[in-house]
Design an enzyme around this catalytic site. Structure first.
Site, PDB file in Angstrom:
ATOM      1  N   TYR A  82       0.853  -1.193   0.000  1.00 46.28           N
ATOM      2  CA  TYR A  82       0.000   0.000   0.000  1.00 46.28           C
ATOM      3  C   TYR A  82       0.881   1.232   0.000  1.00 46.28           C
ATOM      4  CZ  TYR A  82      -4.960  -0.999   0.303  1.00 46.28           C
ATOM      5  OH  TYR A  82      -6.247  -1.331  -0.002  1.00 46.28           O
TER       6      TYR A  82
ATOM      7  N   GLU B 145      -0.523   4.825  -0.528  1.00 45.98           N
ATOM      8  CA  GLU B 145      -1.322   6.027  -0.790  1.00 45.98           C
ATOM      9  C   GLU B 145      -0.464   7.272  -0.683  1.00 45.98           C
ATOM     10  OE1 GLU B 145      -2.815   3.487   0.829  1.00 45.98           O
ATOM     11  OE2 GLU B 145      -5.003   3.739   0.807  1.00 45.98           O
TER      12      GLU B 145
ATOM     13  N   ASP C  23      -6.600  13.106 -25.237  1.00 40.60           N
ATOM     14  CA  ASP C  23      -6.555  11.693 -24.846  1.00 40.60           C
ATOM     15  C   ASP C  23      -5.866  10.962 -26.012  1.00 40.60           C
ATOM     16  OD1 ASP C  23      -7.039   9.016 -24.488  1.00 40.60           O
ATOM     17  OD2 ASP C  23      -9.162   9.248 -23.983  1.00 40.60           O
TER      18      ASP C  23
ATOM     19  N   THR D  49      -3.733   5.633 -22.103  1.00 41.04           N
ATOM     20  CA  THR D  49      -3.573   4.317 -21.500  1.00 41.04           C
ATOM     21  C   THR D  49      -2.134   3.885 -21.791  1.00 41.04           C
ATOM     22  OG1 THR D  49      -4.447   3.372 -23.528  1.00 41.04           O
ATOM     23  CG2 THR D  49      -5.980   3.571 -21.688  1.00 41.04           C
TER      24      THR D  49
ATOM     25  N   LYS E  73      -1.898   0.061 -25.188  1.00 40.48           N
ATOM     26  CA  LYS E  73      -2.289  -0.053 -26.604  1.00 40.48           C
ATOM     27  C   LYS E  73      -1.004  -0.015 -27.428  1.00 40.48           C
ATOM     28  CE  LYS E  73      -6.952   1.767 -25.903  1.00 40.48           C
ATOM     29  NZ  LYS E  73      -7.108   2.570 -24.683  1.00 40.48           N
TER      30      LYS E  73
ATOM     31  N   ARG F 185      -1.779  -2.861 -18.496  1.00 39.17           N
ATOM     32  CA  ARG F 185      -3.026  -2.086 -18.545  1.00 39.17           C
ATOM     33  C   ARG F 185      -2.961  -0.972 -17.514  1.00 39.17           C
ATOM     34  NH1 ARG F 185      -6.168  -4.782 -21.762  1.00 39.17           N
ATOM     35  NH2 ARG F 185      -7.773  -3.222 -21.538  1.00 39.17           N
TER      36      ARG F 185
END
Ligand code: DSN
Length: 445
Positions: free
Chosen positions: A60, A62, A206, A232, A235, A241
């Site tokens: 974790y 954060e 984008d 992203t 691609k 991903r």
């Protein structure tokens, strides 16, 4: 188990969870034995997958590097800083956020940093090649904000910047969104930036589909013209991903706080490590060679399909994809739907997605088109000759309107071709490629 060497697991999974191991192995074989033509998919390298399957999945973290809400983040910090540094180098950006879990999360954070709920954004219509998150009424972007759209010119089927400008002058959006999921031509980000400035809007680009081409310098970069650039990473960029955001140093704080704590919790540190590996691969000279071949392959596929009687929207492609309008194609006399084509090609070993075409008359579940892309086939080393073969198979299957004997024959031929271009391992189980190396002179090395 038919095979035990899927690159996604070793014997540990086979011993502990045979049921899931079988599913992953089946997917591995599907990917190896079929032709992947979905324009938004690719094959991540084994190095990327190794980082994604690493111990960082346990952590974790954060917050952001050096400002975390948990202890024990020394190596999480190192991984995230490496990802940010490489990403900024790749795109010549001042600052970046590598935490978005997806492109949608990246877009959401950027919109929230720039817009109050109810304020207006102008994006490309989904049915003309835009994306759900560019203001579709069924998406948060169209529900939380007032969304208006521009489309393609009816005659040229291309973006018409005068039309975009007219709509922007009339609608006065606070954010202008550029970028597409099914548009095969260069997007003029400089002009989009000028339009945004003229109407007092921020330009958000984008670049998810074309980010690999931009990284390789084969598509003009949106970075100098935009307030925020999102993408992203899986691609054309060929990573794990996930999503990213690029911006100036002064714009970083606002978007950082919208990613965390605004819309996400703990970052996926294993995915961030894998992003860093992918950005490192994209900085190599071989990545540029790969992207050049992606475009050459797309142009070869498009030309071969046109020769067979298919209508390609805009008449060709400048990038990695093309949109086939079946309603305007000789093959199938304009009667074949995108849904039928997707199903028949799937049964023949060719994976594509049905897609709406400009001025679509059918529902999004049926559609009149299919979208094809070459990033994945190019990663496995295929070249122009294979693209011609792929076009012939598409024509054969669709001309037969899903005849079972034809689909069975094509499927066998597809399998044979795929065996000559292994993604991860060859037929002897030997490691074939790291997924980052495609030399147009000598095939895949
Ligand atoms: N689903 C992606 C695509 O296929 O283009 C966009 O998010």
């Amino acid at each position: 188990m038919k095979r035990t060497h899927s690159p996604t697991f070793d014997m540990m999974l086979v011993e502990s969870d045979m049921e899931m191991a079988q599913i992953l192995d089946d997917e591995y074989l599907r990917e190896e034995h079929g032709l992947e033509l979905i324009a938004s998919e690719n094959y991540a390298s084994r190095a990327v997958m190794e980082a994604q399957g690493s111990v960082l999945t346990n952590k974790y973290a954060e917050g952001y590097p050096s400002k975390r809400y948990y202890g024990g983040c020394t190596f999480a910090d190192a991984a995230e800083k490496l990802a940010i540094d490489r990403l900024c180098q790749l795109y010549g950006a001042e600052a970046a956020n590598v935490q978005p879990h997806s492109g949608s999360q990246a877009n959401m954070a950027v919109y929230l940093a720039l817009l109050q709920p109810g304020e207006k954004l102008l994006g490309m219509s989904l049915s003309h090649g835009g994306h759900l998150t560019h203001g579709s009424p069924v998406n948060f972007s169209g529900r939380l904000f007032q969304a208006v759209h521009y489309g393609l010119n009816e005659q040229t089927e291309r973006l018409d910047y005068d039309m975009v400008r007219d709509i922007a002058l009339r609608e006065k959006p606070k954010v202008l969104v550029a970028g597409a999921s099914a548009y095969s031509r260069i997007i003029d980000f400089e002009t989009m930036g000028k339009i945004a400035r003229e109407v007092g809007a921020d330009l958000v680009v984008d670049m998810a589909h074309i980010s690999g081409l931009v990284a390789a310098g084969l598509h003009p970069s949106p970075v100098p013209h935009s307030t925020y650039v999102t993408s992203t990473t899986h691609k054309t960029l060929r990573g794990p991903r996930g999503g990213i955001i690029l911006c100036s140093a002064e714009r970083l704080k606002a978007v950082n706080s919208w990613i965390f704590p605004g819309i996400q919790g703990g970052p996926l540190m294993h995915v961030i490590a894998a992003k860093a590996v992918a950005f490192g691969e994209a900085l190599q000279p071989s990545f540029k060679q790969y992207q050049k071949q992606v475009i050459l392959n797309a142009q070869a596929l498009s030309a071969a399909l046109i020769e067979k009687g298919f209508h390609i929207v805009t008449g060709g492609t400048d990038n990695h994809l093309m949109l086939v309008d079946l309603s305007r194609s000789k093959v199938g006399a304009g009667e074949i739907t995108g849904k039928d084509a997707e199903g028949w090609l799937d049964l023949s070993g060719l994976t594509v997605n049905k897609n709406t075409v400009p001025h679509e008359k059918r529902s999004p579940f049926v559609t009149s088109g299919i979208r094809l892309g070459t990033p994945a086939l190019t990663t496995r080393g295929m070249m122009e000759a294979e693209m011609k073969q792929v076009a012939s198979w598409i024509a054969e299957v669709l001309e037969s309107r899903g005849n079972e004997a034809v689909m069975t024959k094509v499927h066998a031929e597809v399998r044979e071709l795929c065996e000559g271009f292994p993604v991860y391992f060859d037929e002897h189980g030997d490691d074939h490629a790291e997924g980052s190396c495609c030399d147009p002179q000598g095939g895949c090395c």
